[in-house]
Every structure is written in structure tokens, then in C-alpha cells.
Motif scaffolding. Structure first.
Motif, short mmCIF file in Angstrom:
data_model
loop_
_atom_site.label_atom_id
_atom_site.label_comp_id
_atom_site.label_asym_id
_atom_site.label_seq_id
_atom_site.Cartn_x
_atom_site.Cartn_y
_atom_site.Cartn_z
N UNK A 1 3.31 5.86 -2.89
CA UNK A 1 4.54 6.50 -3.35
C UNK A 1 4.51 6.74 -4.85
N UNK A 2 3.96 5.80 -5.60
CA UNK A 2 3.87 5.99 -7.06
C UNK A 2 3.05 7.23 -7.41
N UNK A 3 1.99 7.49 -6.63
CA UNK A 3 1.15 8.66 -6.90
C UNK A 3 1.89 9.97 -6.62
N UNK A 4 2.91 9.90 -5.75
CA UNK A 4 3.67 11.11 -5.40
C UNK A 4 4.89 11.32 -6.29
N UNK B 1 5.69 8.39 4.71
CA UNK B 1 5.67 7.02 4.18
C UNK B 1 6.82 6.20 4.74
N UNK B 2 7.99 6.83 4.88
CA UNK B 2 9.14 6.12 5.44
C UNK B 2 8.89 5.72 6.89
N UNK C 1 11.42 4.52 -6.14
CA UNK C 1 10.42 5.57 -6.34
C UNK C 1 10.82 6.82 -5.56
N UNK C 2 11.22 6.61 -4.32
CA UNK C 2 11.60 7.73 -3.45
C UNK C 2 12.83 8.45 -4.00
N UNK C 3 13.84 7.68 -4.40
CA UNK C 3 15.05 8.28 -4.96
C UNK C 3 14.74 9.06 -6.23
N UNK C 4 13.83 8.54 -7.04
CA UNK C 4 13.46 9.23 -8.27
C UNK C 4 12.90 10.62 -7.98
N UNK C 5 12.01 10.70 -6.99
CA UNK C 5 11.44 12.00 -6.64
C UNK C 5 12.51 12.95 -6.13
N UNK D 1 0.83 -1.20 0.00
CA UNK D 1 0.00 0.00 0.00
C UNK D 1 0.87 1.25 0.00
N UNK D 2 1.95 1.23 0.78
CA UNK D 2 2.87 2.38 0.82
C UNK D 2 3.49 2.62 -0.55
N UNK D 3 3.86 1.55 -1.24
CA UNK D 3 4.44 1.67 -2.58
C UNK D 3 3.43 2.28 -3.54
#
Length: 414
Positions: free
Chosen positions: A213-216, A232-233, A257-261, A208-210
Motif C-alpha cells: 500500500x505504501x508503494x501505491x 489489497x482490501x 495509507x488508503x485514505x490518503x490516496x 506485506x499488504x501495508x
């Protein structure tokens, strides 16, 4: 018969070749060898005796050396006794039988020693098994799910390698050991089932967290989105561990995902910082000039005008690099505070009510000092030195206050 007699002295041969052996019960025929001399016939049966004698000697040596167990020794002695009693041989068969009988005390002694040793070994075995049972019962109530199961396997192997003791004691100890192992196994299964359920819950939570994260991931609202990723972390850490085979894969996906943002944010902000560098240089130059010309504020009107002019120019420039914002704001606030303090000082100097209060304070203190001076004169006139000294101390205190009040009034007159 002479004790030095040889085996042949215990036999005789009839003319027909029948050989006899003499025993305590009389003569007994042991065989017949016709067509040979008497000496040859007798020698044949003497050799049989000598073979028996060797067998008895070997048995004596083996029993004396402890090579046979007491039961084995008794069995072998009985066998040889039977062989001697029925032997078709010529020699001192009674002497062989006596030698065999003489082995009985040694066998009995060895039997008792064996019993004592076995009792000692059984007691040691009982103590060992009781310690193993105690350890097993302790393990059964503990939570060492990895090391405990290995230790139970080792204990079981050790138990199987130990000899049995008396049946009642052995069965009772085994029952306790087996019950402890069963308790541990059941508790371990329950624990693993609970852990498995928690891991499944953690897997669902992290998936669910992932998804969130994709939406952000493509957001350009850097501040709020960065805060959302931090939340989220926090949730990720609180979710616990998922099944081992998927936990690393889930983390790799979330981290990507997080690193990409954050990489996107860093790239954009880096470009902005380059654009903001020129604004920074301009604002720093304005601040340097304003601090050099406005502070300290000696002319309130000029200070106000200078600060307004400074702000107009300062605000014409846009944003600066993030790490410089607090430093610049602090310097601007310091300039503003300097102007404000000058305004407050000016107000205090021109406030008619405050001036009136200062004048009243000076007049009141002057009046008190005059009264005390009059008290000193009266006290000295009547010879009251103590009262005069007390009044002088009061005058000293009032004089100090008067000096302070005059200094305050002087500020209003400046």
C-alpha cells in the motif's frame, strides 16, 4: 422399695460418718463425712445423685430432640452409665441406669433414620456427580473454548463441595471427570496454538499488504491504483485476524495509507470536475440543438451532414464530469442510431434485389388468387359447394398476404 421413695431413702449413715448407698447388689460405701450430723452427711451425697439425675435428664432431652448424632448419643450414654455405676452418690442409681438403658431404642431408631437419610443423600450425590461427569464429557468434545473453561472451573468447585460416596463409585466417577477435563484442556491448547499460528500468519500477511500500500500511496493513476487498493482490501479481509494487541494498529496504518490516496484522488478529481463543467454545458447545448433539428431524420443527406457537423463541434470540447459521461454518450449514440436507421430504411427502399423479390411476391400471390377464383367457378359448375368454400377461405388468406406484399412494394416506390 416404695416407688415414691426419695433419694435419701436409698442411703444410710454409720455413727462414724460413713455413708452407704443401697443397690441391687447390696450396700456400697460412698464416702465418710465425720463431725457432721447424719442428715448433713446424707444430704451431701444426695446432692451428688441429683446432679447425676439432672445430667441424665438433659441427655434424654438432647437425644429426644435429635441434637446428638447416634454415635454421639451412644458415647454420651456410655459415659453417663459409667459415671452412674461408679457414682459416690445416694439415690436410685439403678433407676438412672434403667433410664439410660431405655434410651437405646430411640438411639437405634435415629441411627437407622440417619442411615436411610445418608443413603438417600449419597444416592442424590451420586446422581449429581454422574450428571456433572456427563456434562464434562460433553464439554470435552465441544469447541466452547471460552465458556467451557469457566464451566469446568465451576464444576470442579461444585465437585469439591459434594460429600464422597462409596470409594469405588466415587473414584470411578472422578476418573471420568478428570479424564474429560484433561481432554478438554489438551484440545483447547491445540486450538489456541493453531489460532496463534494463524494470527501470526495474518500479521505477516497484513504487514506485506501495508508495504504494498505504501508503494501505491503517491500514485496518480487513479483508476488502476484504486483497483489495486480494492484488491489489497480483499486480501486484508481474507488474511484473518492478527494478534489482538497489533491488529487494530495494523488496520489503522493501512486505513491511513488508503485514505490518503483516495483523499488525494478526490481532491484532484474535484478540481478537474470544476474545469469540466464548462465543457459539459457546451456539449449539452449542442445535444439539445441536434436532437431538436435532426430527429426524426426525414432527409437522409441533411441528417448525415448535420450529424457530422454536430460531432465536429462536440469533439472540440474536452472531458466532462465523470457522473455525466454515460448520460452524454447515450444521447450521442441515440442520434447516431437515428441516422443509421434512416440509412437502413433508404437502403431497403432502393435495394433492387429486395424490390424484385417484393414484385415477384405480389405477382405470385395474384397468380394464386386467379387460380383459386377459377377453382371456385369449376366447383360451383359441378355443384361442389364444399370445394368452393375451401377455395374462398384460401383466397381470403392469400388476399391478406397480398395486401402486405403490396405495402412492402409501395415502400420501394416511395
Amino acid at each position: 422399695m416404695n416407688s415414691s421413695a426419695g433419694p435419701a431413702d436409698f442411703g444410710r449413715v454409720d455413727p462414724d460418718g460413713t455413708v452407704y448407698v443401697r443397690t441391687a447388689d447390696g450396700e456400697r460405701a460412698v464416702g465418710q463425712i465425720p463431725d457432721v450430723s447424719a442428715d448433713e452427711a446424707l444430704a451431701f451425697y444426695v446432692r451428688r445423685f441429683e446432679a447425676l439425675e439432672v445430667e441424665v435428664g438433659l441427655l434424654e432431652a438432647r437425644i429426644g430432640g435429635g441434637a446428638l448424632s447416634p454415635d454421639e448419643a451412644k458415647h454420651s450414654v456410655n459415659q453417663v452409665k459409667a459415671s452412674v455405676a461408679a457414682a459416690n452418690a445416694v439415690g436410685d442409681l439403678a433407676g438412672l441406669a434403667a433410664r439410660l438403658e431405655a434410651l437405646a431404642p430411640a438411639i437405634a431408631e435415629q441411627s437407622e433414620a440417619r442411615k436411610a437419610e445418608r443413603a438417600k443423600q449419597l444416592e442424590a450425590t451420586r446422581e449429581t456427580k454422574e450428571k456433572m461427569v456427563t456434562e464434562a464429557e460433553t464439554l470435552a468434545q465441544g469447541n466452547d473454548w471460552r465458556g467451557g473453561v469457566n464451566r469446568f472451573r465451576s464444576l470442579l468447585d461444585e465437585w469439591k463441595a459434594l460429600p464422597r460416596i462409596d470409594r469405588a463409585t466415587d473414584d470411578a466417577l472422578w476418573h471420568r471427570f478428570s479424564a474429560a477435563r484433561t481432554t478438554y484442556t489438551r484440545r483447547r491448547k491445540v486450538q489456541f496454538a493453531e489460532q496463534s499460528a494463524k494470527r501470526d500468519q495474518a500479521k505477516a500477511a497484513k504487514e506485506q499488504i501495508i508495504a504494498e500500500a505504501r508503494q501505491l500511496a503517491d500514485s496518480t493513476e487513479w483508476g488502476p491504483t484504486a483497483g489495486a487498493f480494492r484488491d489489497l482490501m480483499t486480501r486484508w479481509k481474507a488474511a484473518g485476524a492478527a494478534p489482538r494487541d497489533v491488529d487494530d494498529a495494523l488496520w489503522a496504518e493501512f486505513r491511513a495509507i488508503q485514505d490518503g490516496f483516495f483523499n488525494n484522488r478526490a481532491s484532484v478529481l474535484s478540481e478537474q470536475d470544476a474545469e469540466f463543467k464548462a465543457n459539459l454545458d457546451a456539449k449539452l447545448a449542442l445535444l439539445d440543438e441536434a436532437e431538436a433539428t435532426l430527429v426524426p431524420v426525414t432527409d437522409l443527406a441533411a441528417g448525415r451532414a448535420g450529424f457530422r457537423s454536430f460531432l465536429e463541434k462536440y469533439n472540440q470540447y474536452g472531458r466532462v464530469p465523470r457522473e455525466q459521461v454515460r448520460t452524454l454518450d447515450a444521447r450521442v449514440k441515440a442520434l447516431e442510431a437515428a441516422v443509421r436507421r434512416a440509412e437502413e430504411d433508404e437502403w431497403r427502399r432502393t435495394d433492387p434485389e429486395a424490390r424484385a423479390r417484393a414484385e415477384d411476391t405480389v405477382a405470385m400471390l395474384d397468380a394464386e388468387i386467379a387460380k383459386l377464383t377459377e377453382k371456385i367457378a369449376k366447383a360451383e359448375a359441378r355443384g361442389d359447394a364444399k370445394a368452393a368454400d375451401k377455395a374462398r377461405e384460401s383466397i381470403a388468406t392469400y388476399t391478406t398476404w397480398l395486401d402486405q406484399a403490396k405495402a412492402t412494394l409501395a415502400d420501394f416506390q416511395a
